[in-house]
Design a protein around this motif. Structure first.
Motif, mmCIF file in Angstrom:
data_model
loop_
_atom_site.group_PDB
_atom_site.id
_atom_site.type_symbol
_atom_site.label_atom_id
_atom_site.label_comp_id
_atom_site.label_asym_id
_atom_site.label_seq_id
_atom_site.Cartn_x
_atom_site.Cartn_y
_atom_site.Cartn_z
ATOM 1 N N SER A 29 2.143 -3.223 1.976
ATOM 2 C CA SER A 29 0.893 -3.957 1.678
ATOM 3 C C SER A 29 -0.332 -3.931 2.418
ATOM 4 O O SER A 29 -1.609 -4.430 2.040
ATOM 5 N N LEU A 30 -0.269 -3.524 3.688
ATOM 6 C CA LEU A 30 -1.342 -3.484 4.382
ATOM 7 C C LEU A 30 -1.818 -1.987 4.696
ATOM 8 O O LEU A 30 -2.638 -1.414 5.630
ATOM 9 N N SER A 31 -1.277 -1.115 3.813
ATOM 10 C CA SER A 31 -1.737 0.438 3.705
ATOM 11 C C SER A 31 -3.020 0.696 3.127
ATOM 12 O O SER A 31 -3.609 -0.250 2.455
ATOM 13 N N SER A 32 -3.397 1.918 3.166
ATOM 14 C CA SER A 32 -4.742 2.407 2.482
ATOM 15 C C SER A 32 -4.596 2.123 1.146
ATOM 16 O O SER A 32 -5.381 2.016 0.126
ATOM 17 N N THR A 33 -3.208 2.002 0.501
ATOM 18 C CA THR A 33 -2.794 1.728 -0.725
ATOM 19 C C THR A 33 -2.164 0.461 -1.319
ATOM 20 O O THR A 33 -2.053 0.232 -2.334
ATOM 21 N N GLY A 34 -2.362 -0.557 -0.366
ATOM 22 C CA GLY A 34 -2.057 -1.896 -0.465
ATOM 23 C C GLY A 34 -3.446 -2.786 -0.881
ATOM 24 O O GLY A 34 -4.206 -2.505 -1.655
ATOM 25 N N THR A 36 -6.592 -5.189 -0.667
ATOM 26 C CA THR A 36 -7.891 -5.107 -0.117
ATOM 27 C C THR A 36 -8.705 -6.043 -0.163
ATOM 28 O O THR A 36 -8.018 -7.284 -0.189
ATOM 29 N N VAL A 54 -2.121 -1.387 10.679
ATOM 30 C CA VAL A 54 -2.844 -2.018 9.515
ATOM 31 C C VAL A 54 -3.616 -0.418 9.218
ATOM 32 O O VAL A 54 -4.522 -0.091 9.942
ATOM 33 N N MET A 56 -5.206 -0.450 5.888
ATOM 34 C CA MET A 56 -6.132 -0.698 4.685
ATOM 35 C C MET A 56 -7.734 -0.574 5.105
ATOM 36 O O MET A 56 -8.050 -0.565 6.480
ATOM 37 N N THR A 57 -8.525 -0.387 4.164
ATOM 38 C CA THR A 57 -9.959 -0.214 4.222
ATOM 39 C C THR A 57 -10.284 -1.546 4.839
ATOM 40 O O THR A 57 -9.633 -2.721 4.424
ATOM 41 N N ALA A 59 -11.366 -4.762 5.638
ATOM 42 C CA ALA A 59 -11.855 -5.879 4.652
ATOM 43 C C ALA A 59 -13.317 -6.474 4.671
ATOM 44 O O ALA A 59 -13.552 -6.624 5.892
ATOM 45 N N LYS A 104 -9.580 -4.002 12.714
ATOM 46 C CA LYS A 104 -9.602 -4.771 11.324
ATOM 47 C C LYS A 104 -9.923 -6.307 11.499
ATOM 48 O O LYS A 104 -9.861 -6.734 12.252
#
Length: 119
Positions: A29-34, A36, A54, A56-57, A59, A104
């Motif tokens: 859920s907190l990956s680059s594909t989760g 945003t 984490v 993810m891009t 936020a 992040k």
């Protein structure tokens, strides 16, 4: 803004967009594909044994990660515990920390117990 779901019975190969197709891990859920910017992630009750970085891009608006203790959204009620005790509750974890969020921002966690076995 999307809504995603994480459940102990889920699979990270799912799309995470409903309780029936929930992801299995916080990592997903907190990956680059989760999730945003602006998304909400509901997490079902259970013990999640993982160490998270984490990915993810970054936020630009609030991302909510909400423990669904009553099971209203996920169908899984109970305490939500995120721990880096990956084998059991007694063996010292080999990974540290439980959650790494360097660089992040805009991440809000609600109704989730964080537990770590290492400094």
């Amino acid at each position: 803004m999307a809504t995603f779901y994480v459940r102990i019975s889920g699979s990270d190969s799912n799309n995470g967009t409903s309780p029936a197709t929930a992801w299995r891990t916080f990592n997903k859920s907190l990956s680059s594909t989760g999730a945003t910017s602006g998304d909400t992630v509901y997490v079902g009750g259970g013990v999640y044994r993982e160490s998270i970085t984490v990915g993810m891009t970054a936020a630009t608006s609030q991302v909510l990660i909400i423990g669904d203790v009553n099971g209203i959204y996920t169908g899984d009620s109970g305490e939500i515990r995120l721990t880096n005790f990956t084998k059991n509750d007694f063996t010292t974890p080999s990974t540290n920390p439980t959650l790494a969020m360097t660089g992040k921002a805009f991440l809000t966690f609600k109704n989730i117990l964080f537990e770590t076995g290492a400094d």
